[in-house]
Design an enzyme around this catalytic site. Structure first.
Site, PDB file in Angstrom:
ATOM      1  N   LYS A  42       0.818  -1.217   0.000  1.00  0.00           N
ATOM      2  CA  LYS A  42       0.000   0.000   0.000  1.00  0.00           C
ATOM      3  C   LYS A  42       0.852   1.267   0.000  1.00  0.00           C
ATOM      4  O   LYS A  42       0.421   2.325   0.438  1.00  0.00           O
ATOM      5  CB  LYS A  42      -0.959   0.034   1.194  1.00  0.00           C
ATOM      6  CG  LYS A  42      -1.851  -1.183   1.330  1.00  0.00           C
ATOM      7  CD  LYS A  42      -2.581  -1.520   0.045  1.00  0.00           C
ATOM      8  CE  LYS A  42      -3.572  -0.447  -0.360  1.00  0.00           C
ATOM      9  NZ  LYS A  42      -4.269  -0.783  -1.638  1.00  0.00           N
ATOM     10  N   GLY A  70       2.521   2.153  -3.017  1.00  0.00           N
ATOM     11  CA  GLY A  70       2.517   2.625  -4.398  1.00  0.00           C
ATOM     12  C   GLY A  70       3.352   1.737  -5.310  1.00  0.00           C
ATOM     13  O   GLY A  70       3.781   2.166  -6.376  1.00  0.00           O
ATOM     14  N   ARG A  75       2.504  -0.952  -7.080  1.00  0.00           N
ATOM     15  CA  ARG A  75       1.866  -1.294  -8.356  1.00  0.00           C
ATOM     16  C   ARG A  75       1.986  -0.142  -9.339  1.00  0.00           C
ATOM     17  O   ARG A  75       2.268  -0.342 -10.525  1.00  0.00           O
ATOM     18  CB  ARG A  75       0.393  -1.679  -8.134  1.00  0.00           C
ATOM     19  CG  ARG A  75      -0.435  -1.867  -9.410  1.00  0.00           C
ATOM     20  CD  ARG A  75       0.165  -2.848 -10.384  1.00  0.00           C
ATOM     21  NE  ARG A  75       0.318  -4.181  -9.832  1.00  0.00           N
ATOM     22  CZ  ARG A  75       0.842  -5.207 -10.493  1.00  0.00           C
ATOM     23  NH1 ARG A  75       1.309  -5.028 -11.718  1.00  0.00           N
ATOM     24  NH2 ARG A  75       0.953  -6.387  -9.920  1.00  0.00           N
ATOM     25  N   ARG A 126       5.647   5.255   2.326  1.00  0.00           N
ATOM     26  CA  ARG A 126       4.543   6.217   2.433  1.00  0.00           C
ATOM     27  C   ARG A 126       4.314   6.501   3.910  1.00  0.00           C
ATOM     28  O   ARG A 126       4.657   5.672   4.761  1.00  0.00           O
ATOM     29  CB  ARG A 126       3.300   5.575   1.792  1.00  0.00           C
ATOM     30  CG  ARG A 126       2.055   6.410   1.721  1.00  0.00           C
ATOM     31  CD  ARG A 126       0.956   5.540   1.144  1.00  0.00           C
ATOM     32  NE  ARG A 126      -0.308   6.249   0.973  1.00  0.00           N
ATOM     33  CZ  ARG A 126      -1.452   5.647   0.632  1.00  0.00           C
ATOM     34  NH1 ARG A 126      -1.477   4.332   0.449  1.00  0.00           N
ATOM     35  NH2 ARG A 126      -2.556   6.354   0.493  1.00  0.00           N
ATOM     36  N   LYS A 148      -7.522   0.397  -6.551  1.00  0.00           N
ATOM     37  CA  LYS A 148      -6.627   1.492  -6.192  1.00  0.00           C
ATOM     38  C   LYS A 148      -7.412   2.789  -6.071  1.00  0.00           C
ATOM     39  O   LYS A 148      -8.305   3.062  -6.878  1.00  0.00           O
ATOM     40  CB  LYS A 148      -5.519   1.652  -7.237  1.00  0.00           C
ATOM     41  CG  LYS A 148      -4.785   0.359  -7.559  1.00  0.00           C
ATOM     42  CD  LYS A 148      -4.068  -0.191  -6.333  1.00  0.00           C
ATOM     43  CE  LYS A 148      -3.339  -1.494  -6.667  1.00  0.00           C
ATOM     44  NZ  LYS A 148      -2.685  -2.095  -5.493  1.00  0.00           N
ATOM     45  N   GLY A 149      -7.087   3.574  -5.042  1.00  0.00           N
ATOM     46  CA  GLY A 149      -7.764   4.854  -4.856  1.00  0.00           C
ATOM     47  C   GLY A 149      -9.113   4.739  -4.167  1.00  0.00           C
ATOM     48  O   GLY A 149      -9.982   5.584  -4.355  1.00  0.00           O
ATOM     49  N   ARG A 150      -9.284   3.700  -3.346  1.00  0.00           N
ATOM     50  CA  ARG A 150     -10.549   3.564  -2.605  1.00  0.00           C
ATOM     51  C   ARG A 150     -10.674   4.692  -1.576  1.00  0.00           C
ATOM     52  O   ARG A 150      -9.690   5.087  -0.959  1.00  0.00           O
ATOM     53  CB  ARG A 150     -10.594   2.240  -1.842  1.00  0.00           C
ATOM     54  CG  ARG A 150     -10.606   0.978  -2.668  1.00  0.00           C
ATOM     55  CD  ARG A 150     -10.843  -0.213  -1.738  1.00  0.00           C
ATOM     56  NE  ARG A 150     -10.691  -1.489  -2.405  1.00  0.00           N
ATOM     57  CZ  ARG A 150      -9.566  -2.183  -2.426  1.00  0.00           C
ATOM     58  NH1 ARG A 150      -8.498  -1.725  -1.792  1.00  0.00           N
ATOM     59  NH2 ARG A 150      -9.492  -3.347  -3.039  1.00  0.00           N
ATOM     60  N   PRO A 151     -11.878   5.192  -1.337  1.00  0.00           N
ATOM     61  CA  PRO A 151     -12.061   6.182  -0.260  1.00  0.00           C
ATOM     62  C   PRO A 151     -11.839   5.529   1.100  1.00  0.00           C
ATOM     63  O   PRO A 151     -12.304   4.420   1.360  1.00  0.00           O
ATOM     64  CB  PRO A 151     -13.522   6.622  -0.438  1.00  0.00           C
ATOM     65  CG  PRO A 151     -14.181   5.509  -1.194  1.00  0.00           C
ATOM     66  CD  PRO A 151     -13.129   4.918  -2.075  1.00  0.00           C
ATOM     67  N   HIS A 152     -11.101   6.207   1.974  1.00  0.00           N
ATOM     68  CA  HIS A 152     -10.805   5.667   3.306  1.00  0.00           C
ATOM     69  C   HIS A 152     -11.961   5.922   4.266  1.00  0.00           C
ATOM     70  O   HIS A 152     -12.648   6.947   4.161  1.00  0.00           O
ATOM     71  CB  HIS A 152      -9.529   6.310   3.865  1.00  0.00           C
ATOM     72  CG  HIS A 152      -8.292   5.897   3.140  1.00  0.00           C
ATOM     73  ND1 HIS A 152      -7.047   6.411   3.441  1.00  0.00           N
ATOM     74  CD2 HIS A 152      -8.098   5.016   2.132  1.00  0.00           C
ATOM     75  CE1 HIS A 152      -6.144   5.867   2.644  1.00  0.00           C
ATOM     76  NE2 HIS A 152      -6.758   5.024   1.848  1.00  0.00           N
TER      77      HIS A 152
END
EC number: 2.8.2.-
Length: 369
Positions: free
Chosen positions: A126, A128, A130, A207, A332-336
């Site tokens: 998680k 980055g 990919r 990250r 990818k880019g799911r809302p938290h």
């Protein structure tokens, strides 16, 4: 005498006829060879001809005439040949990296050899990884495994030959790569990679560990909707605020601890630390650093990216021959989910000393505090 002369005449006629038959057979045989050669050339197999053929071709190219009517110099000829090689590599890379059905024959499979990876993206989950791999695969001199092999953490008992067979074929001057983010936190992985090759280049995408932990939780929650809340998993005791370091989402973010394990086998010069945040805000800048580290020409630049407002991260611009741009998948880019601010503050306090040590070890301040 009469009979003797007749015999000589018949013998001569027979020999002449025999020669005509031989001549016809020679012509037919030559035509078969020519048609076979043309057939293979039309189907793209002429590149597999022996080296002397290319030597003749290079002699022919030595007399290339430029647009102004002058003969090309040795330097200009070298630039021409280099550009042609680059074009061929890029075409082969596009073919092998495409999403074409597996039953189609890939020309790239007929070239090069399978090698152990010279570079591995070893972490972190998680962070980055990919995105970095997909950006790198634009480069014509990078050949990478699409899926995560998990050799050095799960399948090491299958042996190095099994691992090498997973790799794509590469040409001279190309780099073989793979990515498996769990390597970074696997205790045995550094020794195993070192046993394969002490010269392997290692890339770690890091990250903000707090944001990374929330992203990790979000991914798990999407697969297991009945999961306990983030704060229930993050704390051993909510009253005292004691962090549960046995939870993998928390443990992965203690980067300094995991890095110590790798530095027992590899010098710091063999590792590159990529900022997951900068991979979003300045993908071309980070990609420049990565290409330099791998010893590659800076082919992947800002012209390849655009920022997708919906997803909240950069995507690759539409490649030639494609009907749409290339963005990472729906995962990818799911809302938290909303996490109480006091929970995030406690977690940030927990990570601070580890972050500072990580900055010191790497010589880079990632600005997470």
């Amino acid at each position: 005498m009469k009979y003797s002369g007749m015999a000589c005449f018949l013998r001569s006629a027979f020999n002449f006829g025999h020669l005509k038959v031989q001549s016809k057979l020679s012509v037919i045989f030559t035509m078969i060879i020519l048609f076979t050669y043309l057939f293979y050339c039309l189907n793209g197999y002429c590149d597999s001809l022996p080296r002397p053929v290319y030597d003749q071709q290079s002699q022919f190219q030595s007399k290339i005439i430029l647009n102004d009517g002058h003969e090309a110099s040795a330097q200009q000829l070298g630039e021409y040949n280099a550009s042609q090689v680059s074009i061929v590599r890029e075409q082969l890379s596009d073919l092998s990296n495409s999403d074409a059905p597996s039953n189609n024959i890939s020309i790239a499979n007929n070239f090069g050899s399978k090698k152990f990876p010279q570079a591995i993206i070893i972490g972190v989950k998680k962070g980055g990884t990919r995105a970095l791999l997909e950006f790198l695969r634009i480069h014509p001199d990078v050949r990478a495994v699409g899926s995560e092999p998990h050799f050095f953490d799960r399948f090491y008992d299958k042996g190095l030959e099994w691992y090498r067979n997973l790799m794509p074929r590469t040409l001279e001057g190309q780099i073989t790569m793979e990515k498996t983010p769990s390597y970074f936190i696997t205790k045995e992985a550094p020794r195993r990679v070192f046993s394969m090759s002490r010269h392997t280049k290692l890339i770690v995408v890091v990250r903000d560990p707090v944001t990374r932990a929330v992203s990790d939780y979000t991914q798990t929650l999407s697969k297991s909707p009945g999961l306990p809340s983030f704060q229930n998993l993050a704390f051993r005791n909510a009253t005292t605020g004691l962090i549960d370091t046995s939870w993998s989402a928390v443990r992965i973010g203690i980067y300094a601890k995991h890095l110590e394990n790798w530095l027992r086998f590899f010098p710091l010069s063999r590792l590159l630390f990529v900022s997951g945040e900068r991979l979003v805000t300045d993908p071309a800048g980070e990609m420049g650093r990565v290409q330099d580290f791998l010893g590659l020409k800076r082919v992947v630049t800002d012209k390849h990216f655009y920022f997708n407002q919906t997803k909240g991260f950069p995507c690759l611009k539409k490649p030639e021959g494609s009907s749409r741009p290339r963005c990472l998948g729906k995962s990818k880019g799911r809302p938290h989910p909303q996490i109480p601010s006091e929970v995030l503050l406690r977690l940030r306090d927990f990570y601070r000393p580890f972050n500072l040590k990580f900055y010191q070890m790497t010589g880079h301040n990632f600005g997470w505090d």
